[in-house]
Design an enzyme around this catalytic site. Structure first.
Site, PDB file in Angstrom:
ATOM      1  N   THR B 129       1.069  -1.306  -0.034  1.00  0.00           N
ATOM      2  CA  THR B 129       0.266   0.077   0.075  1.00  0.00           C
ATOM      3  C   THR B 129       0.848   1.200  -0.028  1.00  0.00           C
ATOM      4  O   THR B 129       2.022   1.155   0.069  1.00  0.00           O
ATOM      5  CB  THR B 129      -0.970   0.152   1.114  1.00  0.00           C
ATOM      6  OG1 THR B 129      -0.119   0.223   2.346  1.00  0.00           O
ATOM      7  CG2 THR B 129      -1.520  -1.387   1.563  1.00  0.00           C
ATOM      8  N   ASP B 130       0.394   2.320  -0.187  1.00  0.00           N
ATOM      9  CA  ASP B 130       1.000   3.546  -0.089  1.00  0.00           C
ATOM     10  C   ASP B 130       1.966   3.925   1.309  1.00  0.00           C
ATOM     11  O   ASP B 130       3.124   4.215   1.358  1.00  0.00           O
ATOM     12  CB  ASP B 130       0.278   4.759  -0.234  1.00  0.00           C
ATOM     13  CG  ASP B 130      -0.191   5.043  -1.758  1.00  0.00           C
ATOM     14  OD1 ASP B 130       0.282   4.279  -2.465  1.00  0.00           O
ATOM     15  OD2 ASP B 130      -1.235   5.797  -2.136  1.00  0.00           O
ATOM     16  N   CYS B 131       1.168   3.378   2.295  1.00  0.00           N
ATOM     17  CA  CYS B 131       1.932   3.508   3.730  1.00  0.00           C
ATOM     18  C   CYS B 131       2.759   2.287   4.050  1.00  0.00           C
ATOM     19  O   CYS B 131       3.864   2.347   4.892  1.00  0.00           O
ATOM     20  CB  CYS B 131       0.772   3.855   4.772  1.00  0.00           C
ATOM     21  SG  CYS B 131      -0.556   2.959   4.685  1.00  0.00           S
ATOM     22  N   TYR B 132       2.510   0.961   3.473  1.00  0.00           N
ATOM     23  CA  TYR B 132       3.164  -0.138   3.626  1.00  0.00           C
ATOM     24  C   TYR B 132       3.338  -0.916   2.351  1.00  0.00           C
ATOM     25  O   TYR B 132       2.873  -1.545   1.810  1.00  0.00           O
ATOM     26  CB  TYR B 132       2.381  -0.895   4.511  1.00  0.00           C
ATOM     27  CG  TYR B 132       1.965  -0.726   6.012  1.00  0.00           C
ATOM     28  CD1 TYR B 132       3.141  -0.980   7.002  1.00  0.00           C
ATOM     29  CD2 TYR B 132       0.793  -0.288   6.230  1.00  0.00           C
ATOM     30  CE1 TYR B 132       2.801  -0.419   8.315  1.00  0.00           C
ATOM     31  CE2 TYR B 132       0.443   0.233   7.461  1.00  0.00           C
ATOM     32  CZ  TYR B 132       1.360  -0.099   8.512  1.00  0.00           C
ATOM     33  OH  TYR B 132       1.120   0.458   9.817  1.00  0.00           O
ATOM     34  N   PRO B 133       4.509  -0.179   1.580  1.00  0.00           N
ATOM     35  CA  PRO B 133       4.804  -0.625   0.252  1.00  0.00           C
ATOM     36  C   PRO B 133       5.352  -2.060   0.023  1.00  0.00           C
ATOM     37  O   PRO B 133       5.307  -2.648  -0.943  1.00  0.00           O
ATOM     38  CB  PRO B 133       5.796   0.291  -0.275  1.00  0.00           C
ATOM     39  CG  PRO B 133       6.423   1.067   0.938  1.00  0.00           C
ATOM     40  CD  PRO B 133       5.411   0.885   2.115  1.00  0.00           C
TER      41      PRO B 133
END
Lengths: 140, 502
Positions: B129-133
């Site tokens: 994800t954007d916060c957990y790439p």
């Protein structure tokens, strides 16, 4: 004494036990026998004074004989003395002594029932290692 | 009425004058001194239990990687841990088998290895994800490397549990251990006299927030466990504790053959003697604790009751079933239960284990109802064929061959003169007999060890019997063992195909 007999395929159809009994007059108790197309494995009980004579008689007939002196090996680190081995053993090898499981080593007939029944995998046989379903064998 | 307060007892724990006995020692003391005398003499009674507690597991926090990952799937030594909570939190359940070693190594084994200080190989995947790439990672961690490793066991320390026997014709491998056929043995699990709840059945002390001995460290009771059911004597506890304070002496992984992994958990609860009623309760003996021996040979939710039995009888090693002595043995370790009651006693005497006032009592009314099943599953009677031909044991091979051809059956159940099922022959058996020659009657070639199904059995069970024994048909019998139908693998595959096509 308990003796384990390994019978090669070429002699497995011969009346080995009865001929040894006639020759030695020993009282022999057959504790377990499994015979298939490739081999025979028989565990017998014989009194200590006749043991050597019976052993030699079998060996002369081409039977491989093993003395079962300490047949069940217990990993003392793994055993928690639960008792799952006690009631399933056909010969009553295991019993409680002040709630610690003790084994009477002369009674084992190498059937392996306890090896799979032990939840802590603390038991194994000296002579063979029964296969767990879809899993590794209990290695030494 | 003799009474004392928790504050007084804690004062004695602090100054070293506390008098502690184990629950094994208490009954004789109460007999000798009476309940009032026992309250004066004894401050705390310690209990202990050490057995397979499947409903156990650990919450683990791994810390954040760089770049960070939101873990959706994680494997610890190839054992899947639940990742459906925050990014690097996992729940590892004791009974989860591993991908590579199956039931021989599971969640319980990972827990034991962690407590023993071993390295655990971690494989994790995330969606990115954007916060957990990050998409995946591998690392090797020891217990100390986790921020938190908190054991949370939803159901432990049963007050009582049924003992198991097996009336069927084959050996069963269950969570109650190996059960020999034809009532060959009885297995039970439980500490009896040392059981924590049996010594405080009215929860006068045991409650939410009670400090306990858990896995060699100190833990707490969170509340009642799942399936908590005090009314029928089956109360349970939900417990928690810091895995980092525990010891492999009191947390042991195990595998029940053909069932799966589980965790042996050591739990001990101290019970203060605050009044005479509590002293009387803690004076319970094995002969007062009654459980039921139930038949695991019947693989249904309601297993038939064979008889009631006391822990005294179970612990004697033999119980009488239908006039015959049957060997018993436990699956839980009384040896270790006793060790726990003594370790807890020593820890209280050393001033390391102050007692706690409960934050809230455990519920006196629980729930252990059967599952509400909204989808109906077919029974054997719904799918079996009623068009079945049975033959008598003295029928000739040729006549049997004709019967098979005429009815286009593959199996012929064989019955005796009273119509009871005694064997079965297949078309293959008959072909072989004809080819070999010299065989007169079906009784000479029939399989005498014949498996059968019952009319009111779910087809799942019949399918399992077919699968377990690698056979393709089962005669369906009534209570008198009269053949009333046949269920074959064809019936089951047709049913499966129909279900799939909907």
């Amino acid at each position: 004494m308990k003796l384990m007999l390994h019978v090669a395929p070429k002699i497995v159809r011969q009346p080995l036990i009865s001929s040894v009994i006639i020759e030695t007059s020993a009282l022999i108790n057959i504790e377990r026998a499994s015979i298939d197309a490739v081999s025979g494995e028989i565990v017998i009980e014989v009194s200590p004074d006749k043991c050597q004579e019976v052993r030699e008689a079998f060996e002369r007939r081409g039977v491989q004989v093993l003395m079962l002196e300490m047949p069940v090996i217990r990993d003392e680190e793994e055993c928690v003395h639960c008792g799952a081995c006690v009631s399933i053993c056909p010969t009553g090898t295991f019993r409680f002594e002040d709630w610690a499981v003790v084994a009477d080593s002369g009674k084992c007939i190498q059937c392996g029932a306890c090896v799979v029944a032990c939840p802590h995998r603390a038991l194994r046989l000296i002579l063979k290692q029964p296969q767990m379903d879809g899993a590794t064998t209990i290695g030494p | 009425m003799e009474e004392k307060s928790l504050v007084e007892i804690n004062e004695r724990i602090r100054d070293g004058s506390v008098k502690v006995v184990t629950a094994e020692e208490m009954p004789d003391l109460v007999d000798e001194l009476g309940p009032a005398g026992a309250v004066r003499e004894v401050d705390v009674v310690t209990t202990g239990t050490f057995g397979a507690m499947c409903s156990s597991g650990v919450f683990l926090n791994l810390g954040h990687s760089d770049p960070p990952i939101k873990i959706s799937r994680a494997y610890l030594n190839q054992v899947e841990a639940y990742g459906g909570i925050a990014a690097v939190d996992l729940f590892l359940g004791a009974t989860q088998p591993s991908l590579d070693r199956g039931a021989e190594y599971g969640g319980a084994h990972v827990i034991e290895d962690l407590v023993a200080g071993k390295h655990i190989e971690v494989d994790a995947e995330g969606p990115g994800t954007d916060c957990y790439p990050r998409l995946d990672l591998e690392t090797s961690l020891r217990l100390d490397d986790f921020n938190q490793a908190t054991m949370v066991n939803p159901r432990n320390a049963y007050q009582n549990y049924n003992a198991a026997i097996n009336s069927s014709e084959r050996t069963l491998h269950t969570y109650m251990g190996t059960l020999l056929p034809r009532n060959g043995n009885v297995h039970y699990s439980g500490a009896g006299i040392l059981n924590p709840i049996c010594n405080d059945p009215e929860f006068e002390y045991i409650g939410m927030g009670t400090r306990i001995f858990l896995g060699g460290g100190q833990g707490y009771i969170i509340g009642s466990g799942t399936q908590h059911d005090p009314k029928s004597g089956f109360s349970t506890l939900m417990v928690t504790g810091d895995l980092k304070g525990m010891s492999p002496d009191y947390l042991r992984a195990a595998t029940f053959h053909r069932y799966g992994p589980t965790l042996y958990v050591g739990i001990g609860v101290p019970i203060p003697m605050l009044n005479e009623r509590m002293a009387r309760n803690a004076a319970i003996r094995d002969e007062d604790i009654i459980t039921s021996i139930v038949d695991y040979g019947v693989p249904r939710r309601s297993r038939p009751l064979v008889r009631q039995v006391s822990y005294k009888e179970l612990k004697s090693g033999l119980v009488e079933i239908d006039g015959r002595d049957v060997k018993t043995s436990p699956l839980s370790s009384y040896h270790h239960a006793r060790m726990i009651s003594k370790a807890l006693k020593a820890s209280i005497e050393a001033g390391e284990f102050p007692l706690t006032a409960q934050a809230a009592p455990l519920p006196r009314i629980g729930s252990c109802r059967p599952m509400k099943q909204t989808k109906e599953y077919p029974m054997v009677s719904d799918v079996m064929s009623r068009d079945v031909l049975t033959v008598r044991e003295d029928m000739g091979i040729e006549a049997a061959a004709k019967a098979i051809v005429k009815g286009s059956f593959d199996h012929l159940p064989i019955v005796n003169d009273r119509g009871r099922l005694i064997g079965i022959v297949t078309s293959w058996d008959i072909s072989k007999a004809v080819a070999m020659g010299g065989i007169a009657k079906v009784s000479e070639i029939m399989s005498k060890h014949v498996y059968s199904a019952r009319l009111d059995e779910p087809i799942e069970l019949a399918a399992r019997t077919l699968d377990t024994h690698s056979i393709s048909a089962l005669p369906v019998v009534d209570k008198e063992c009269q053949v009333i139908g046949m269920i074959t693998s064809n019936h089951l595959s047709r049913l499966f195909a129909r279900r799939r096509s909907h």
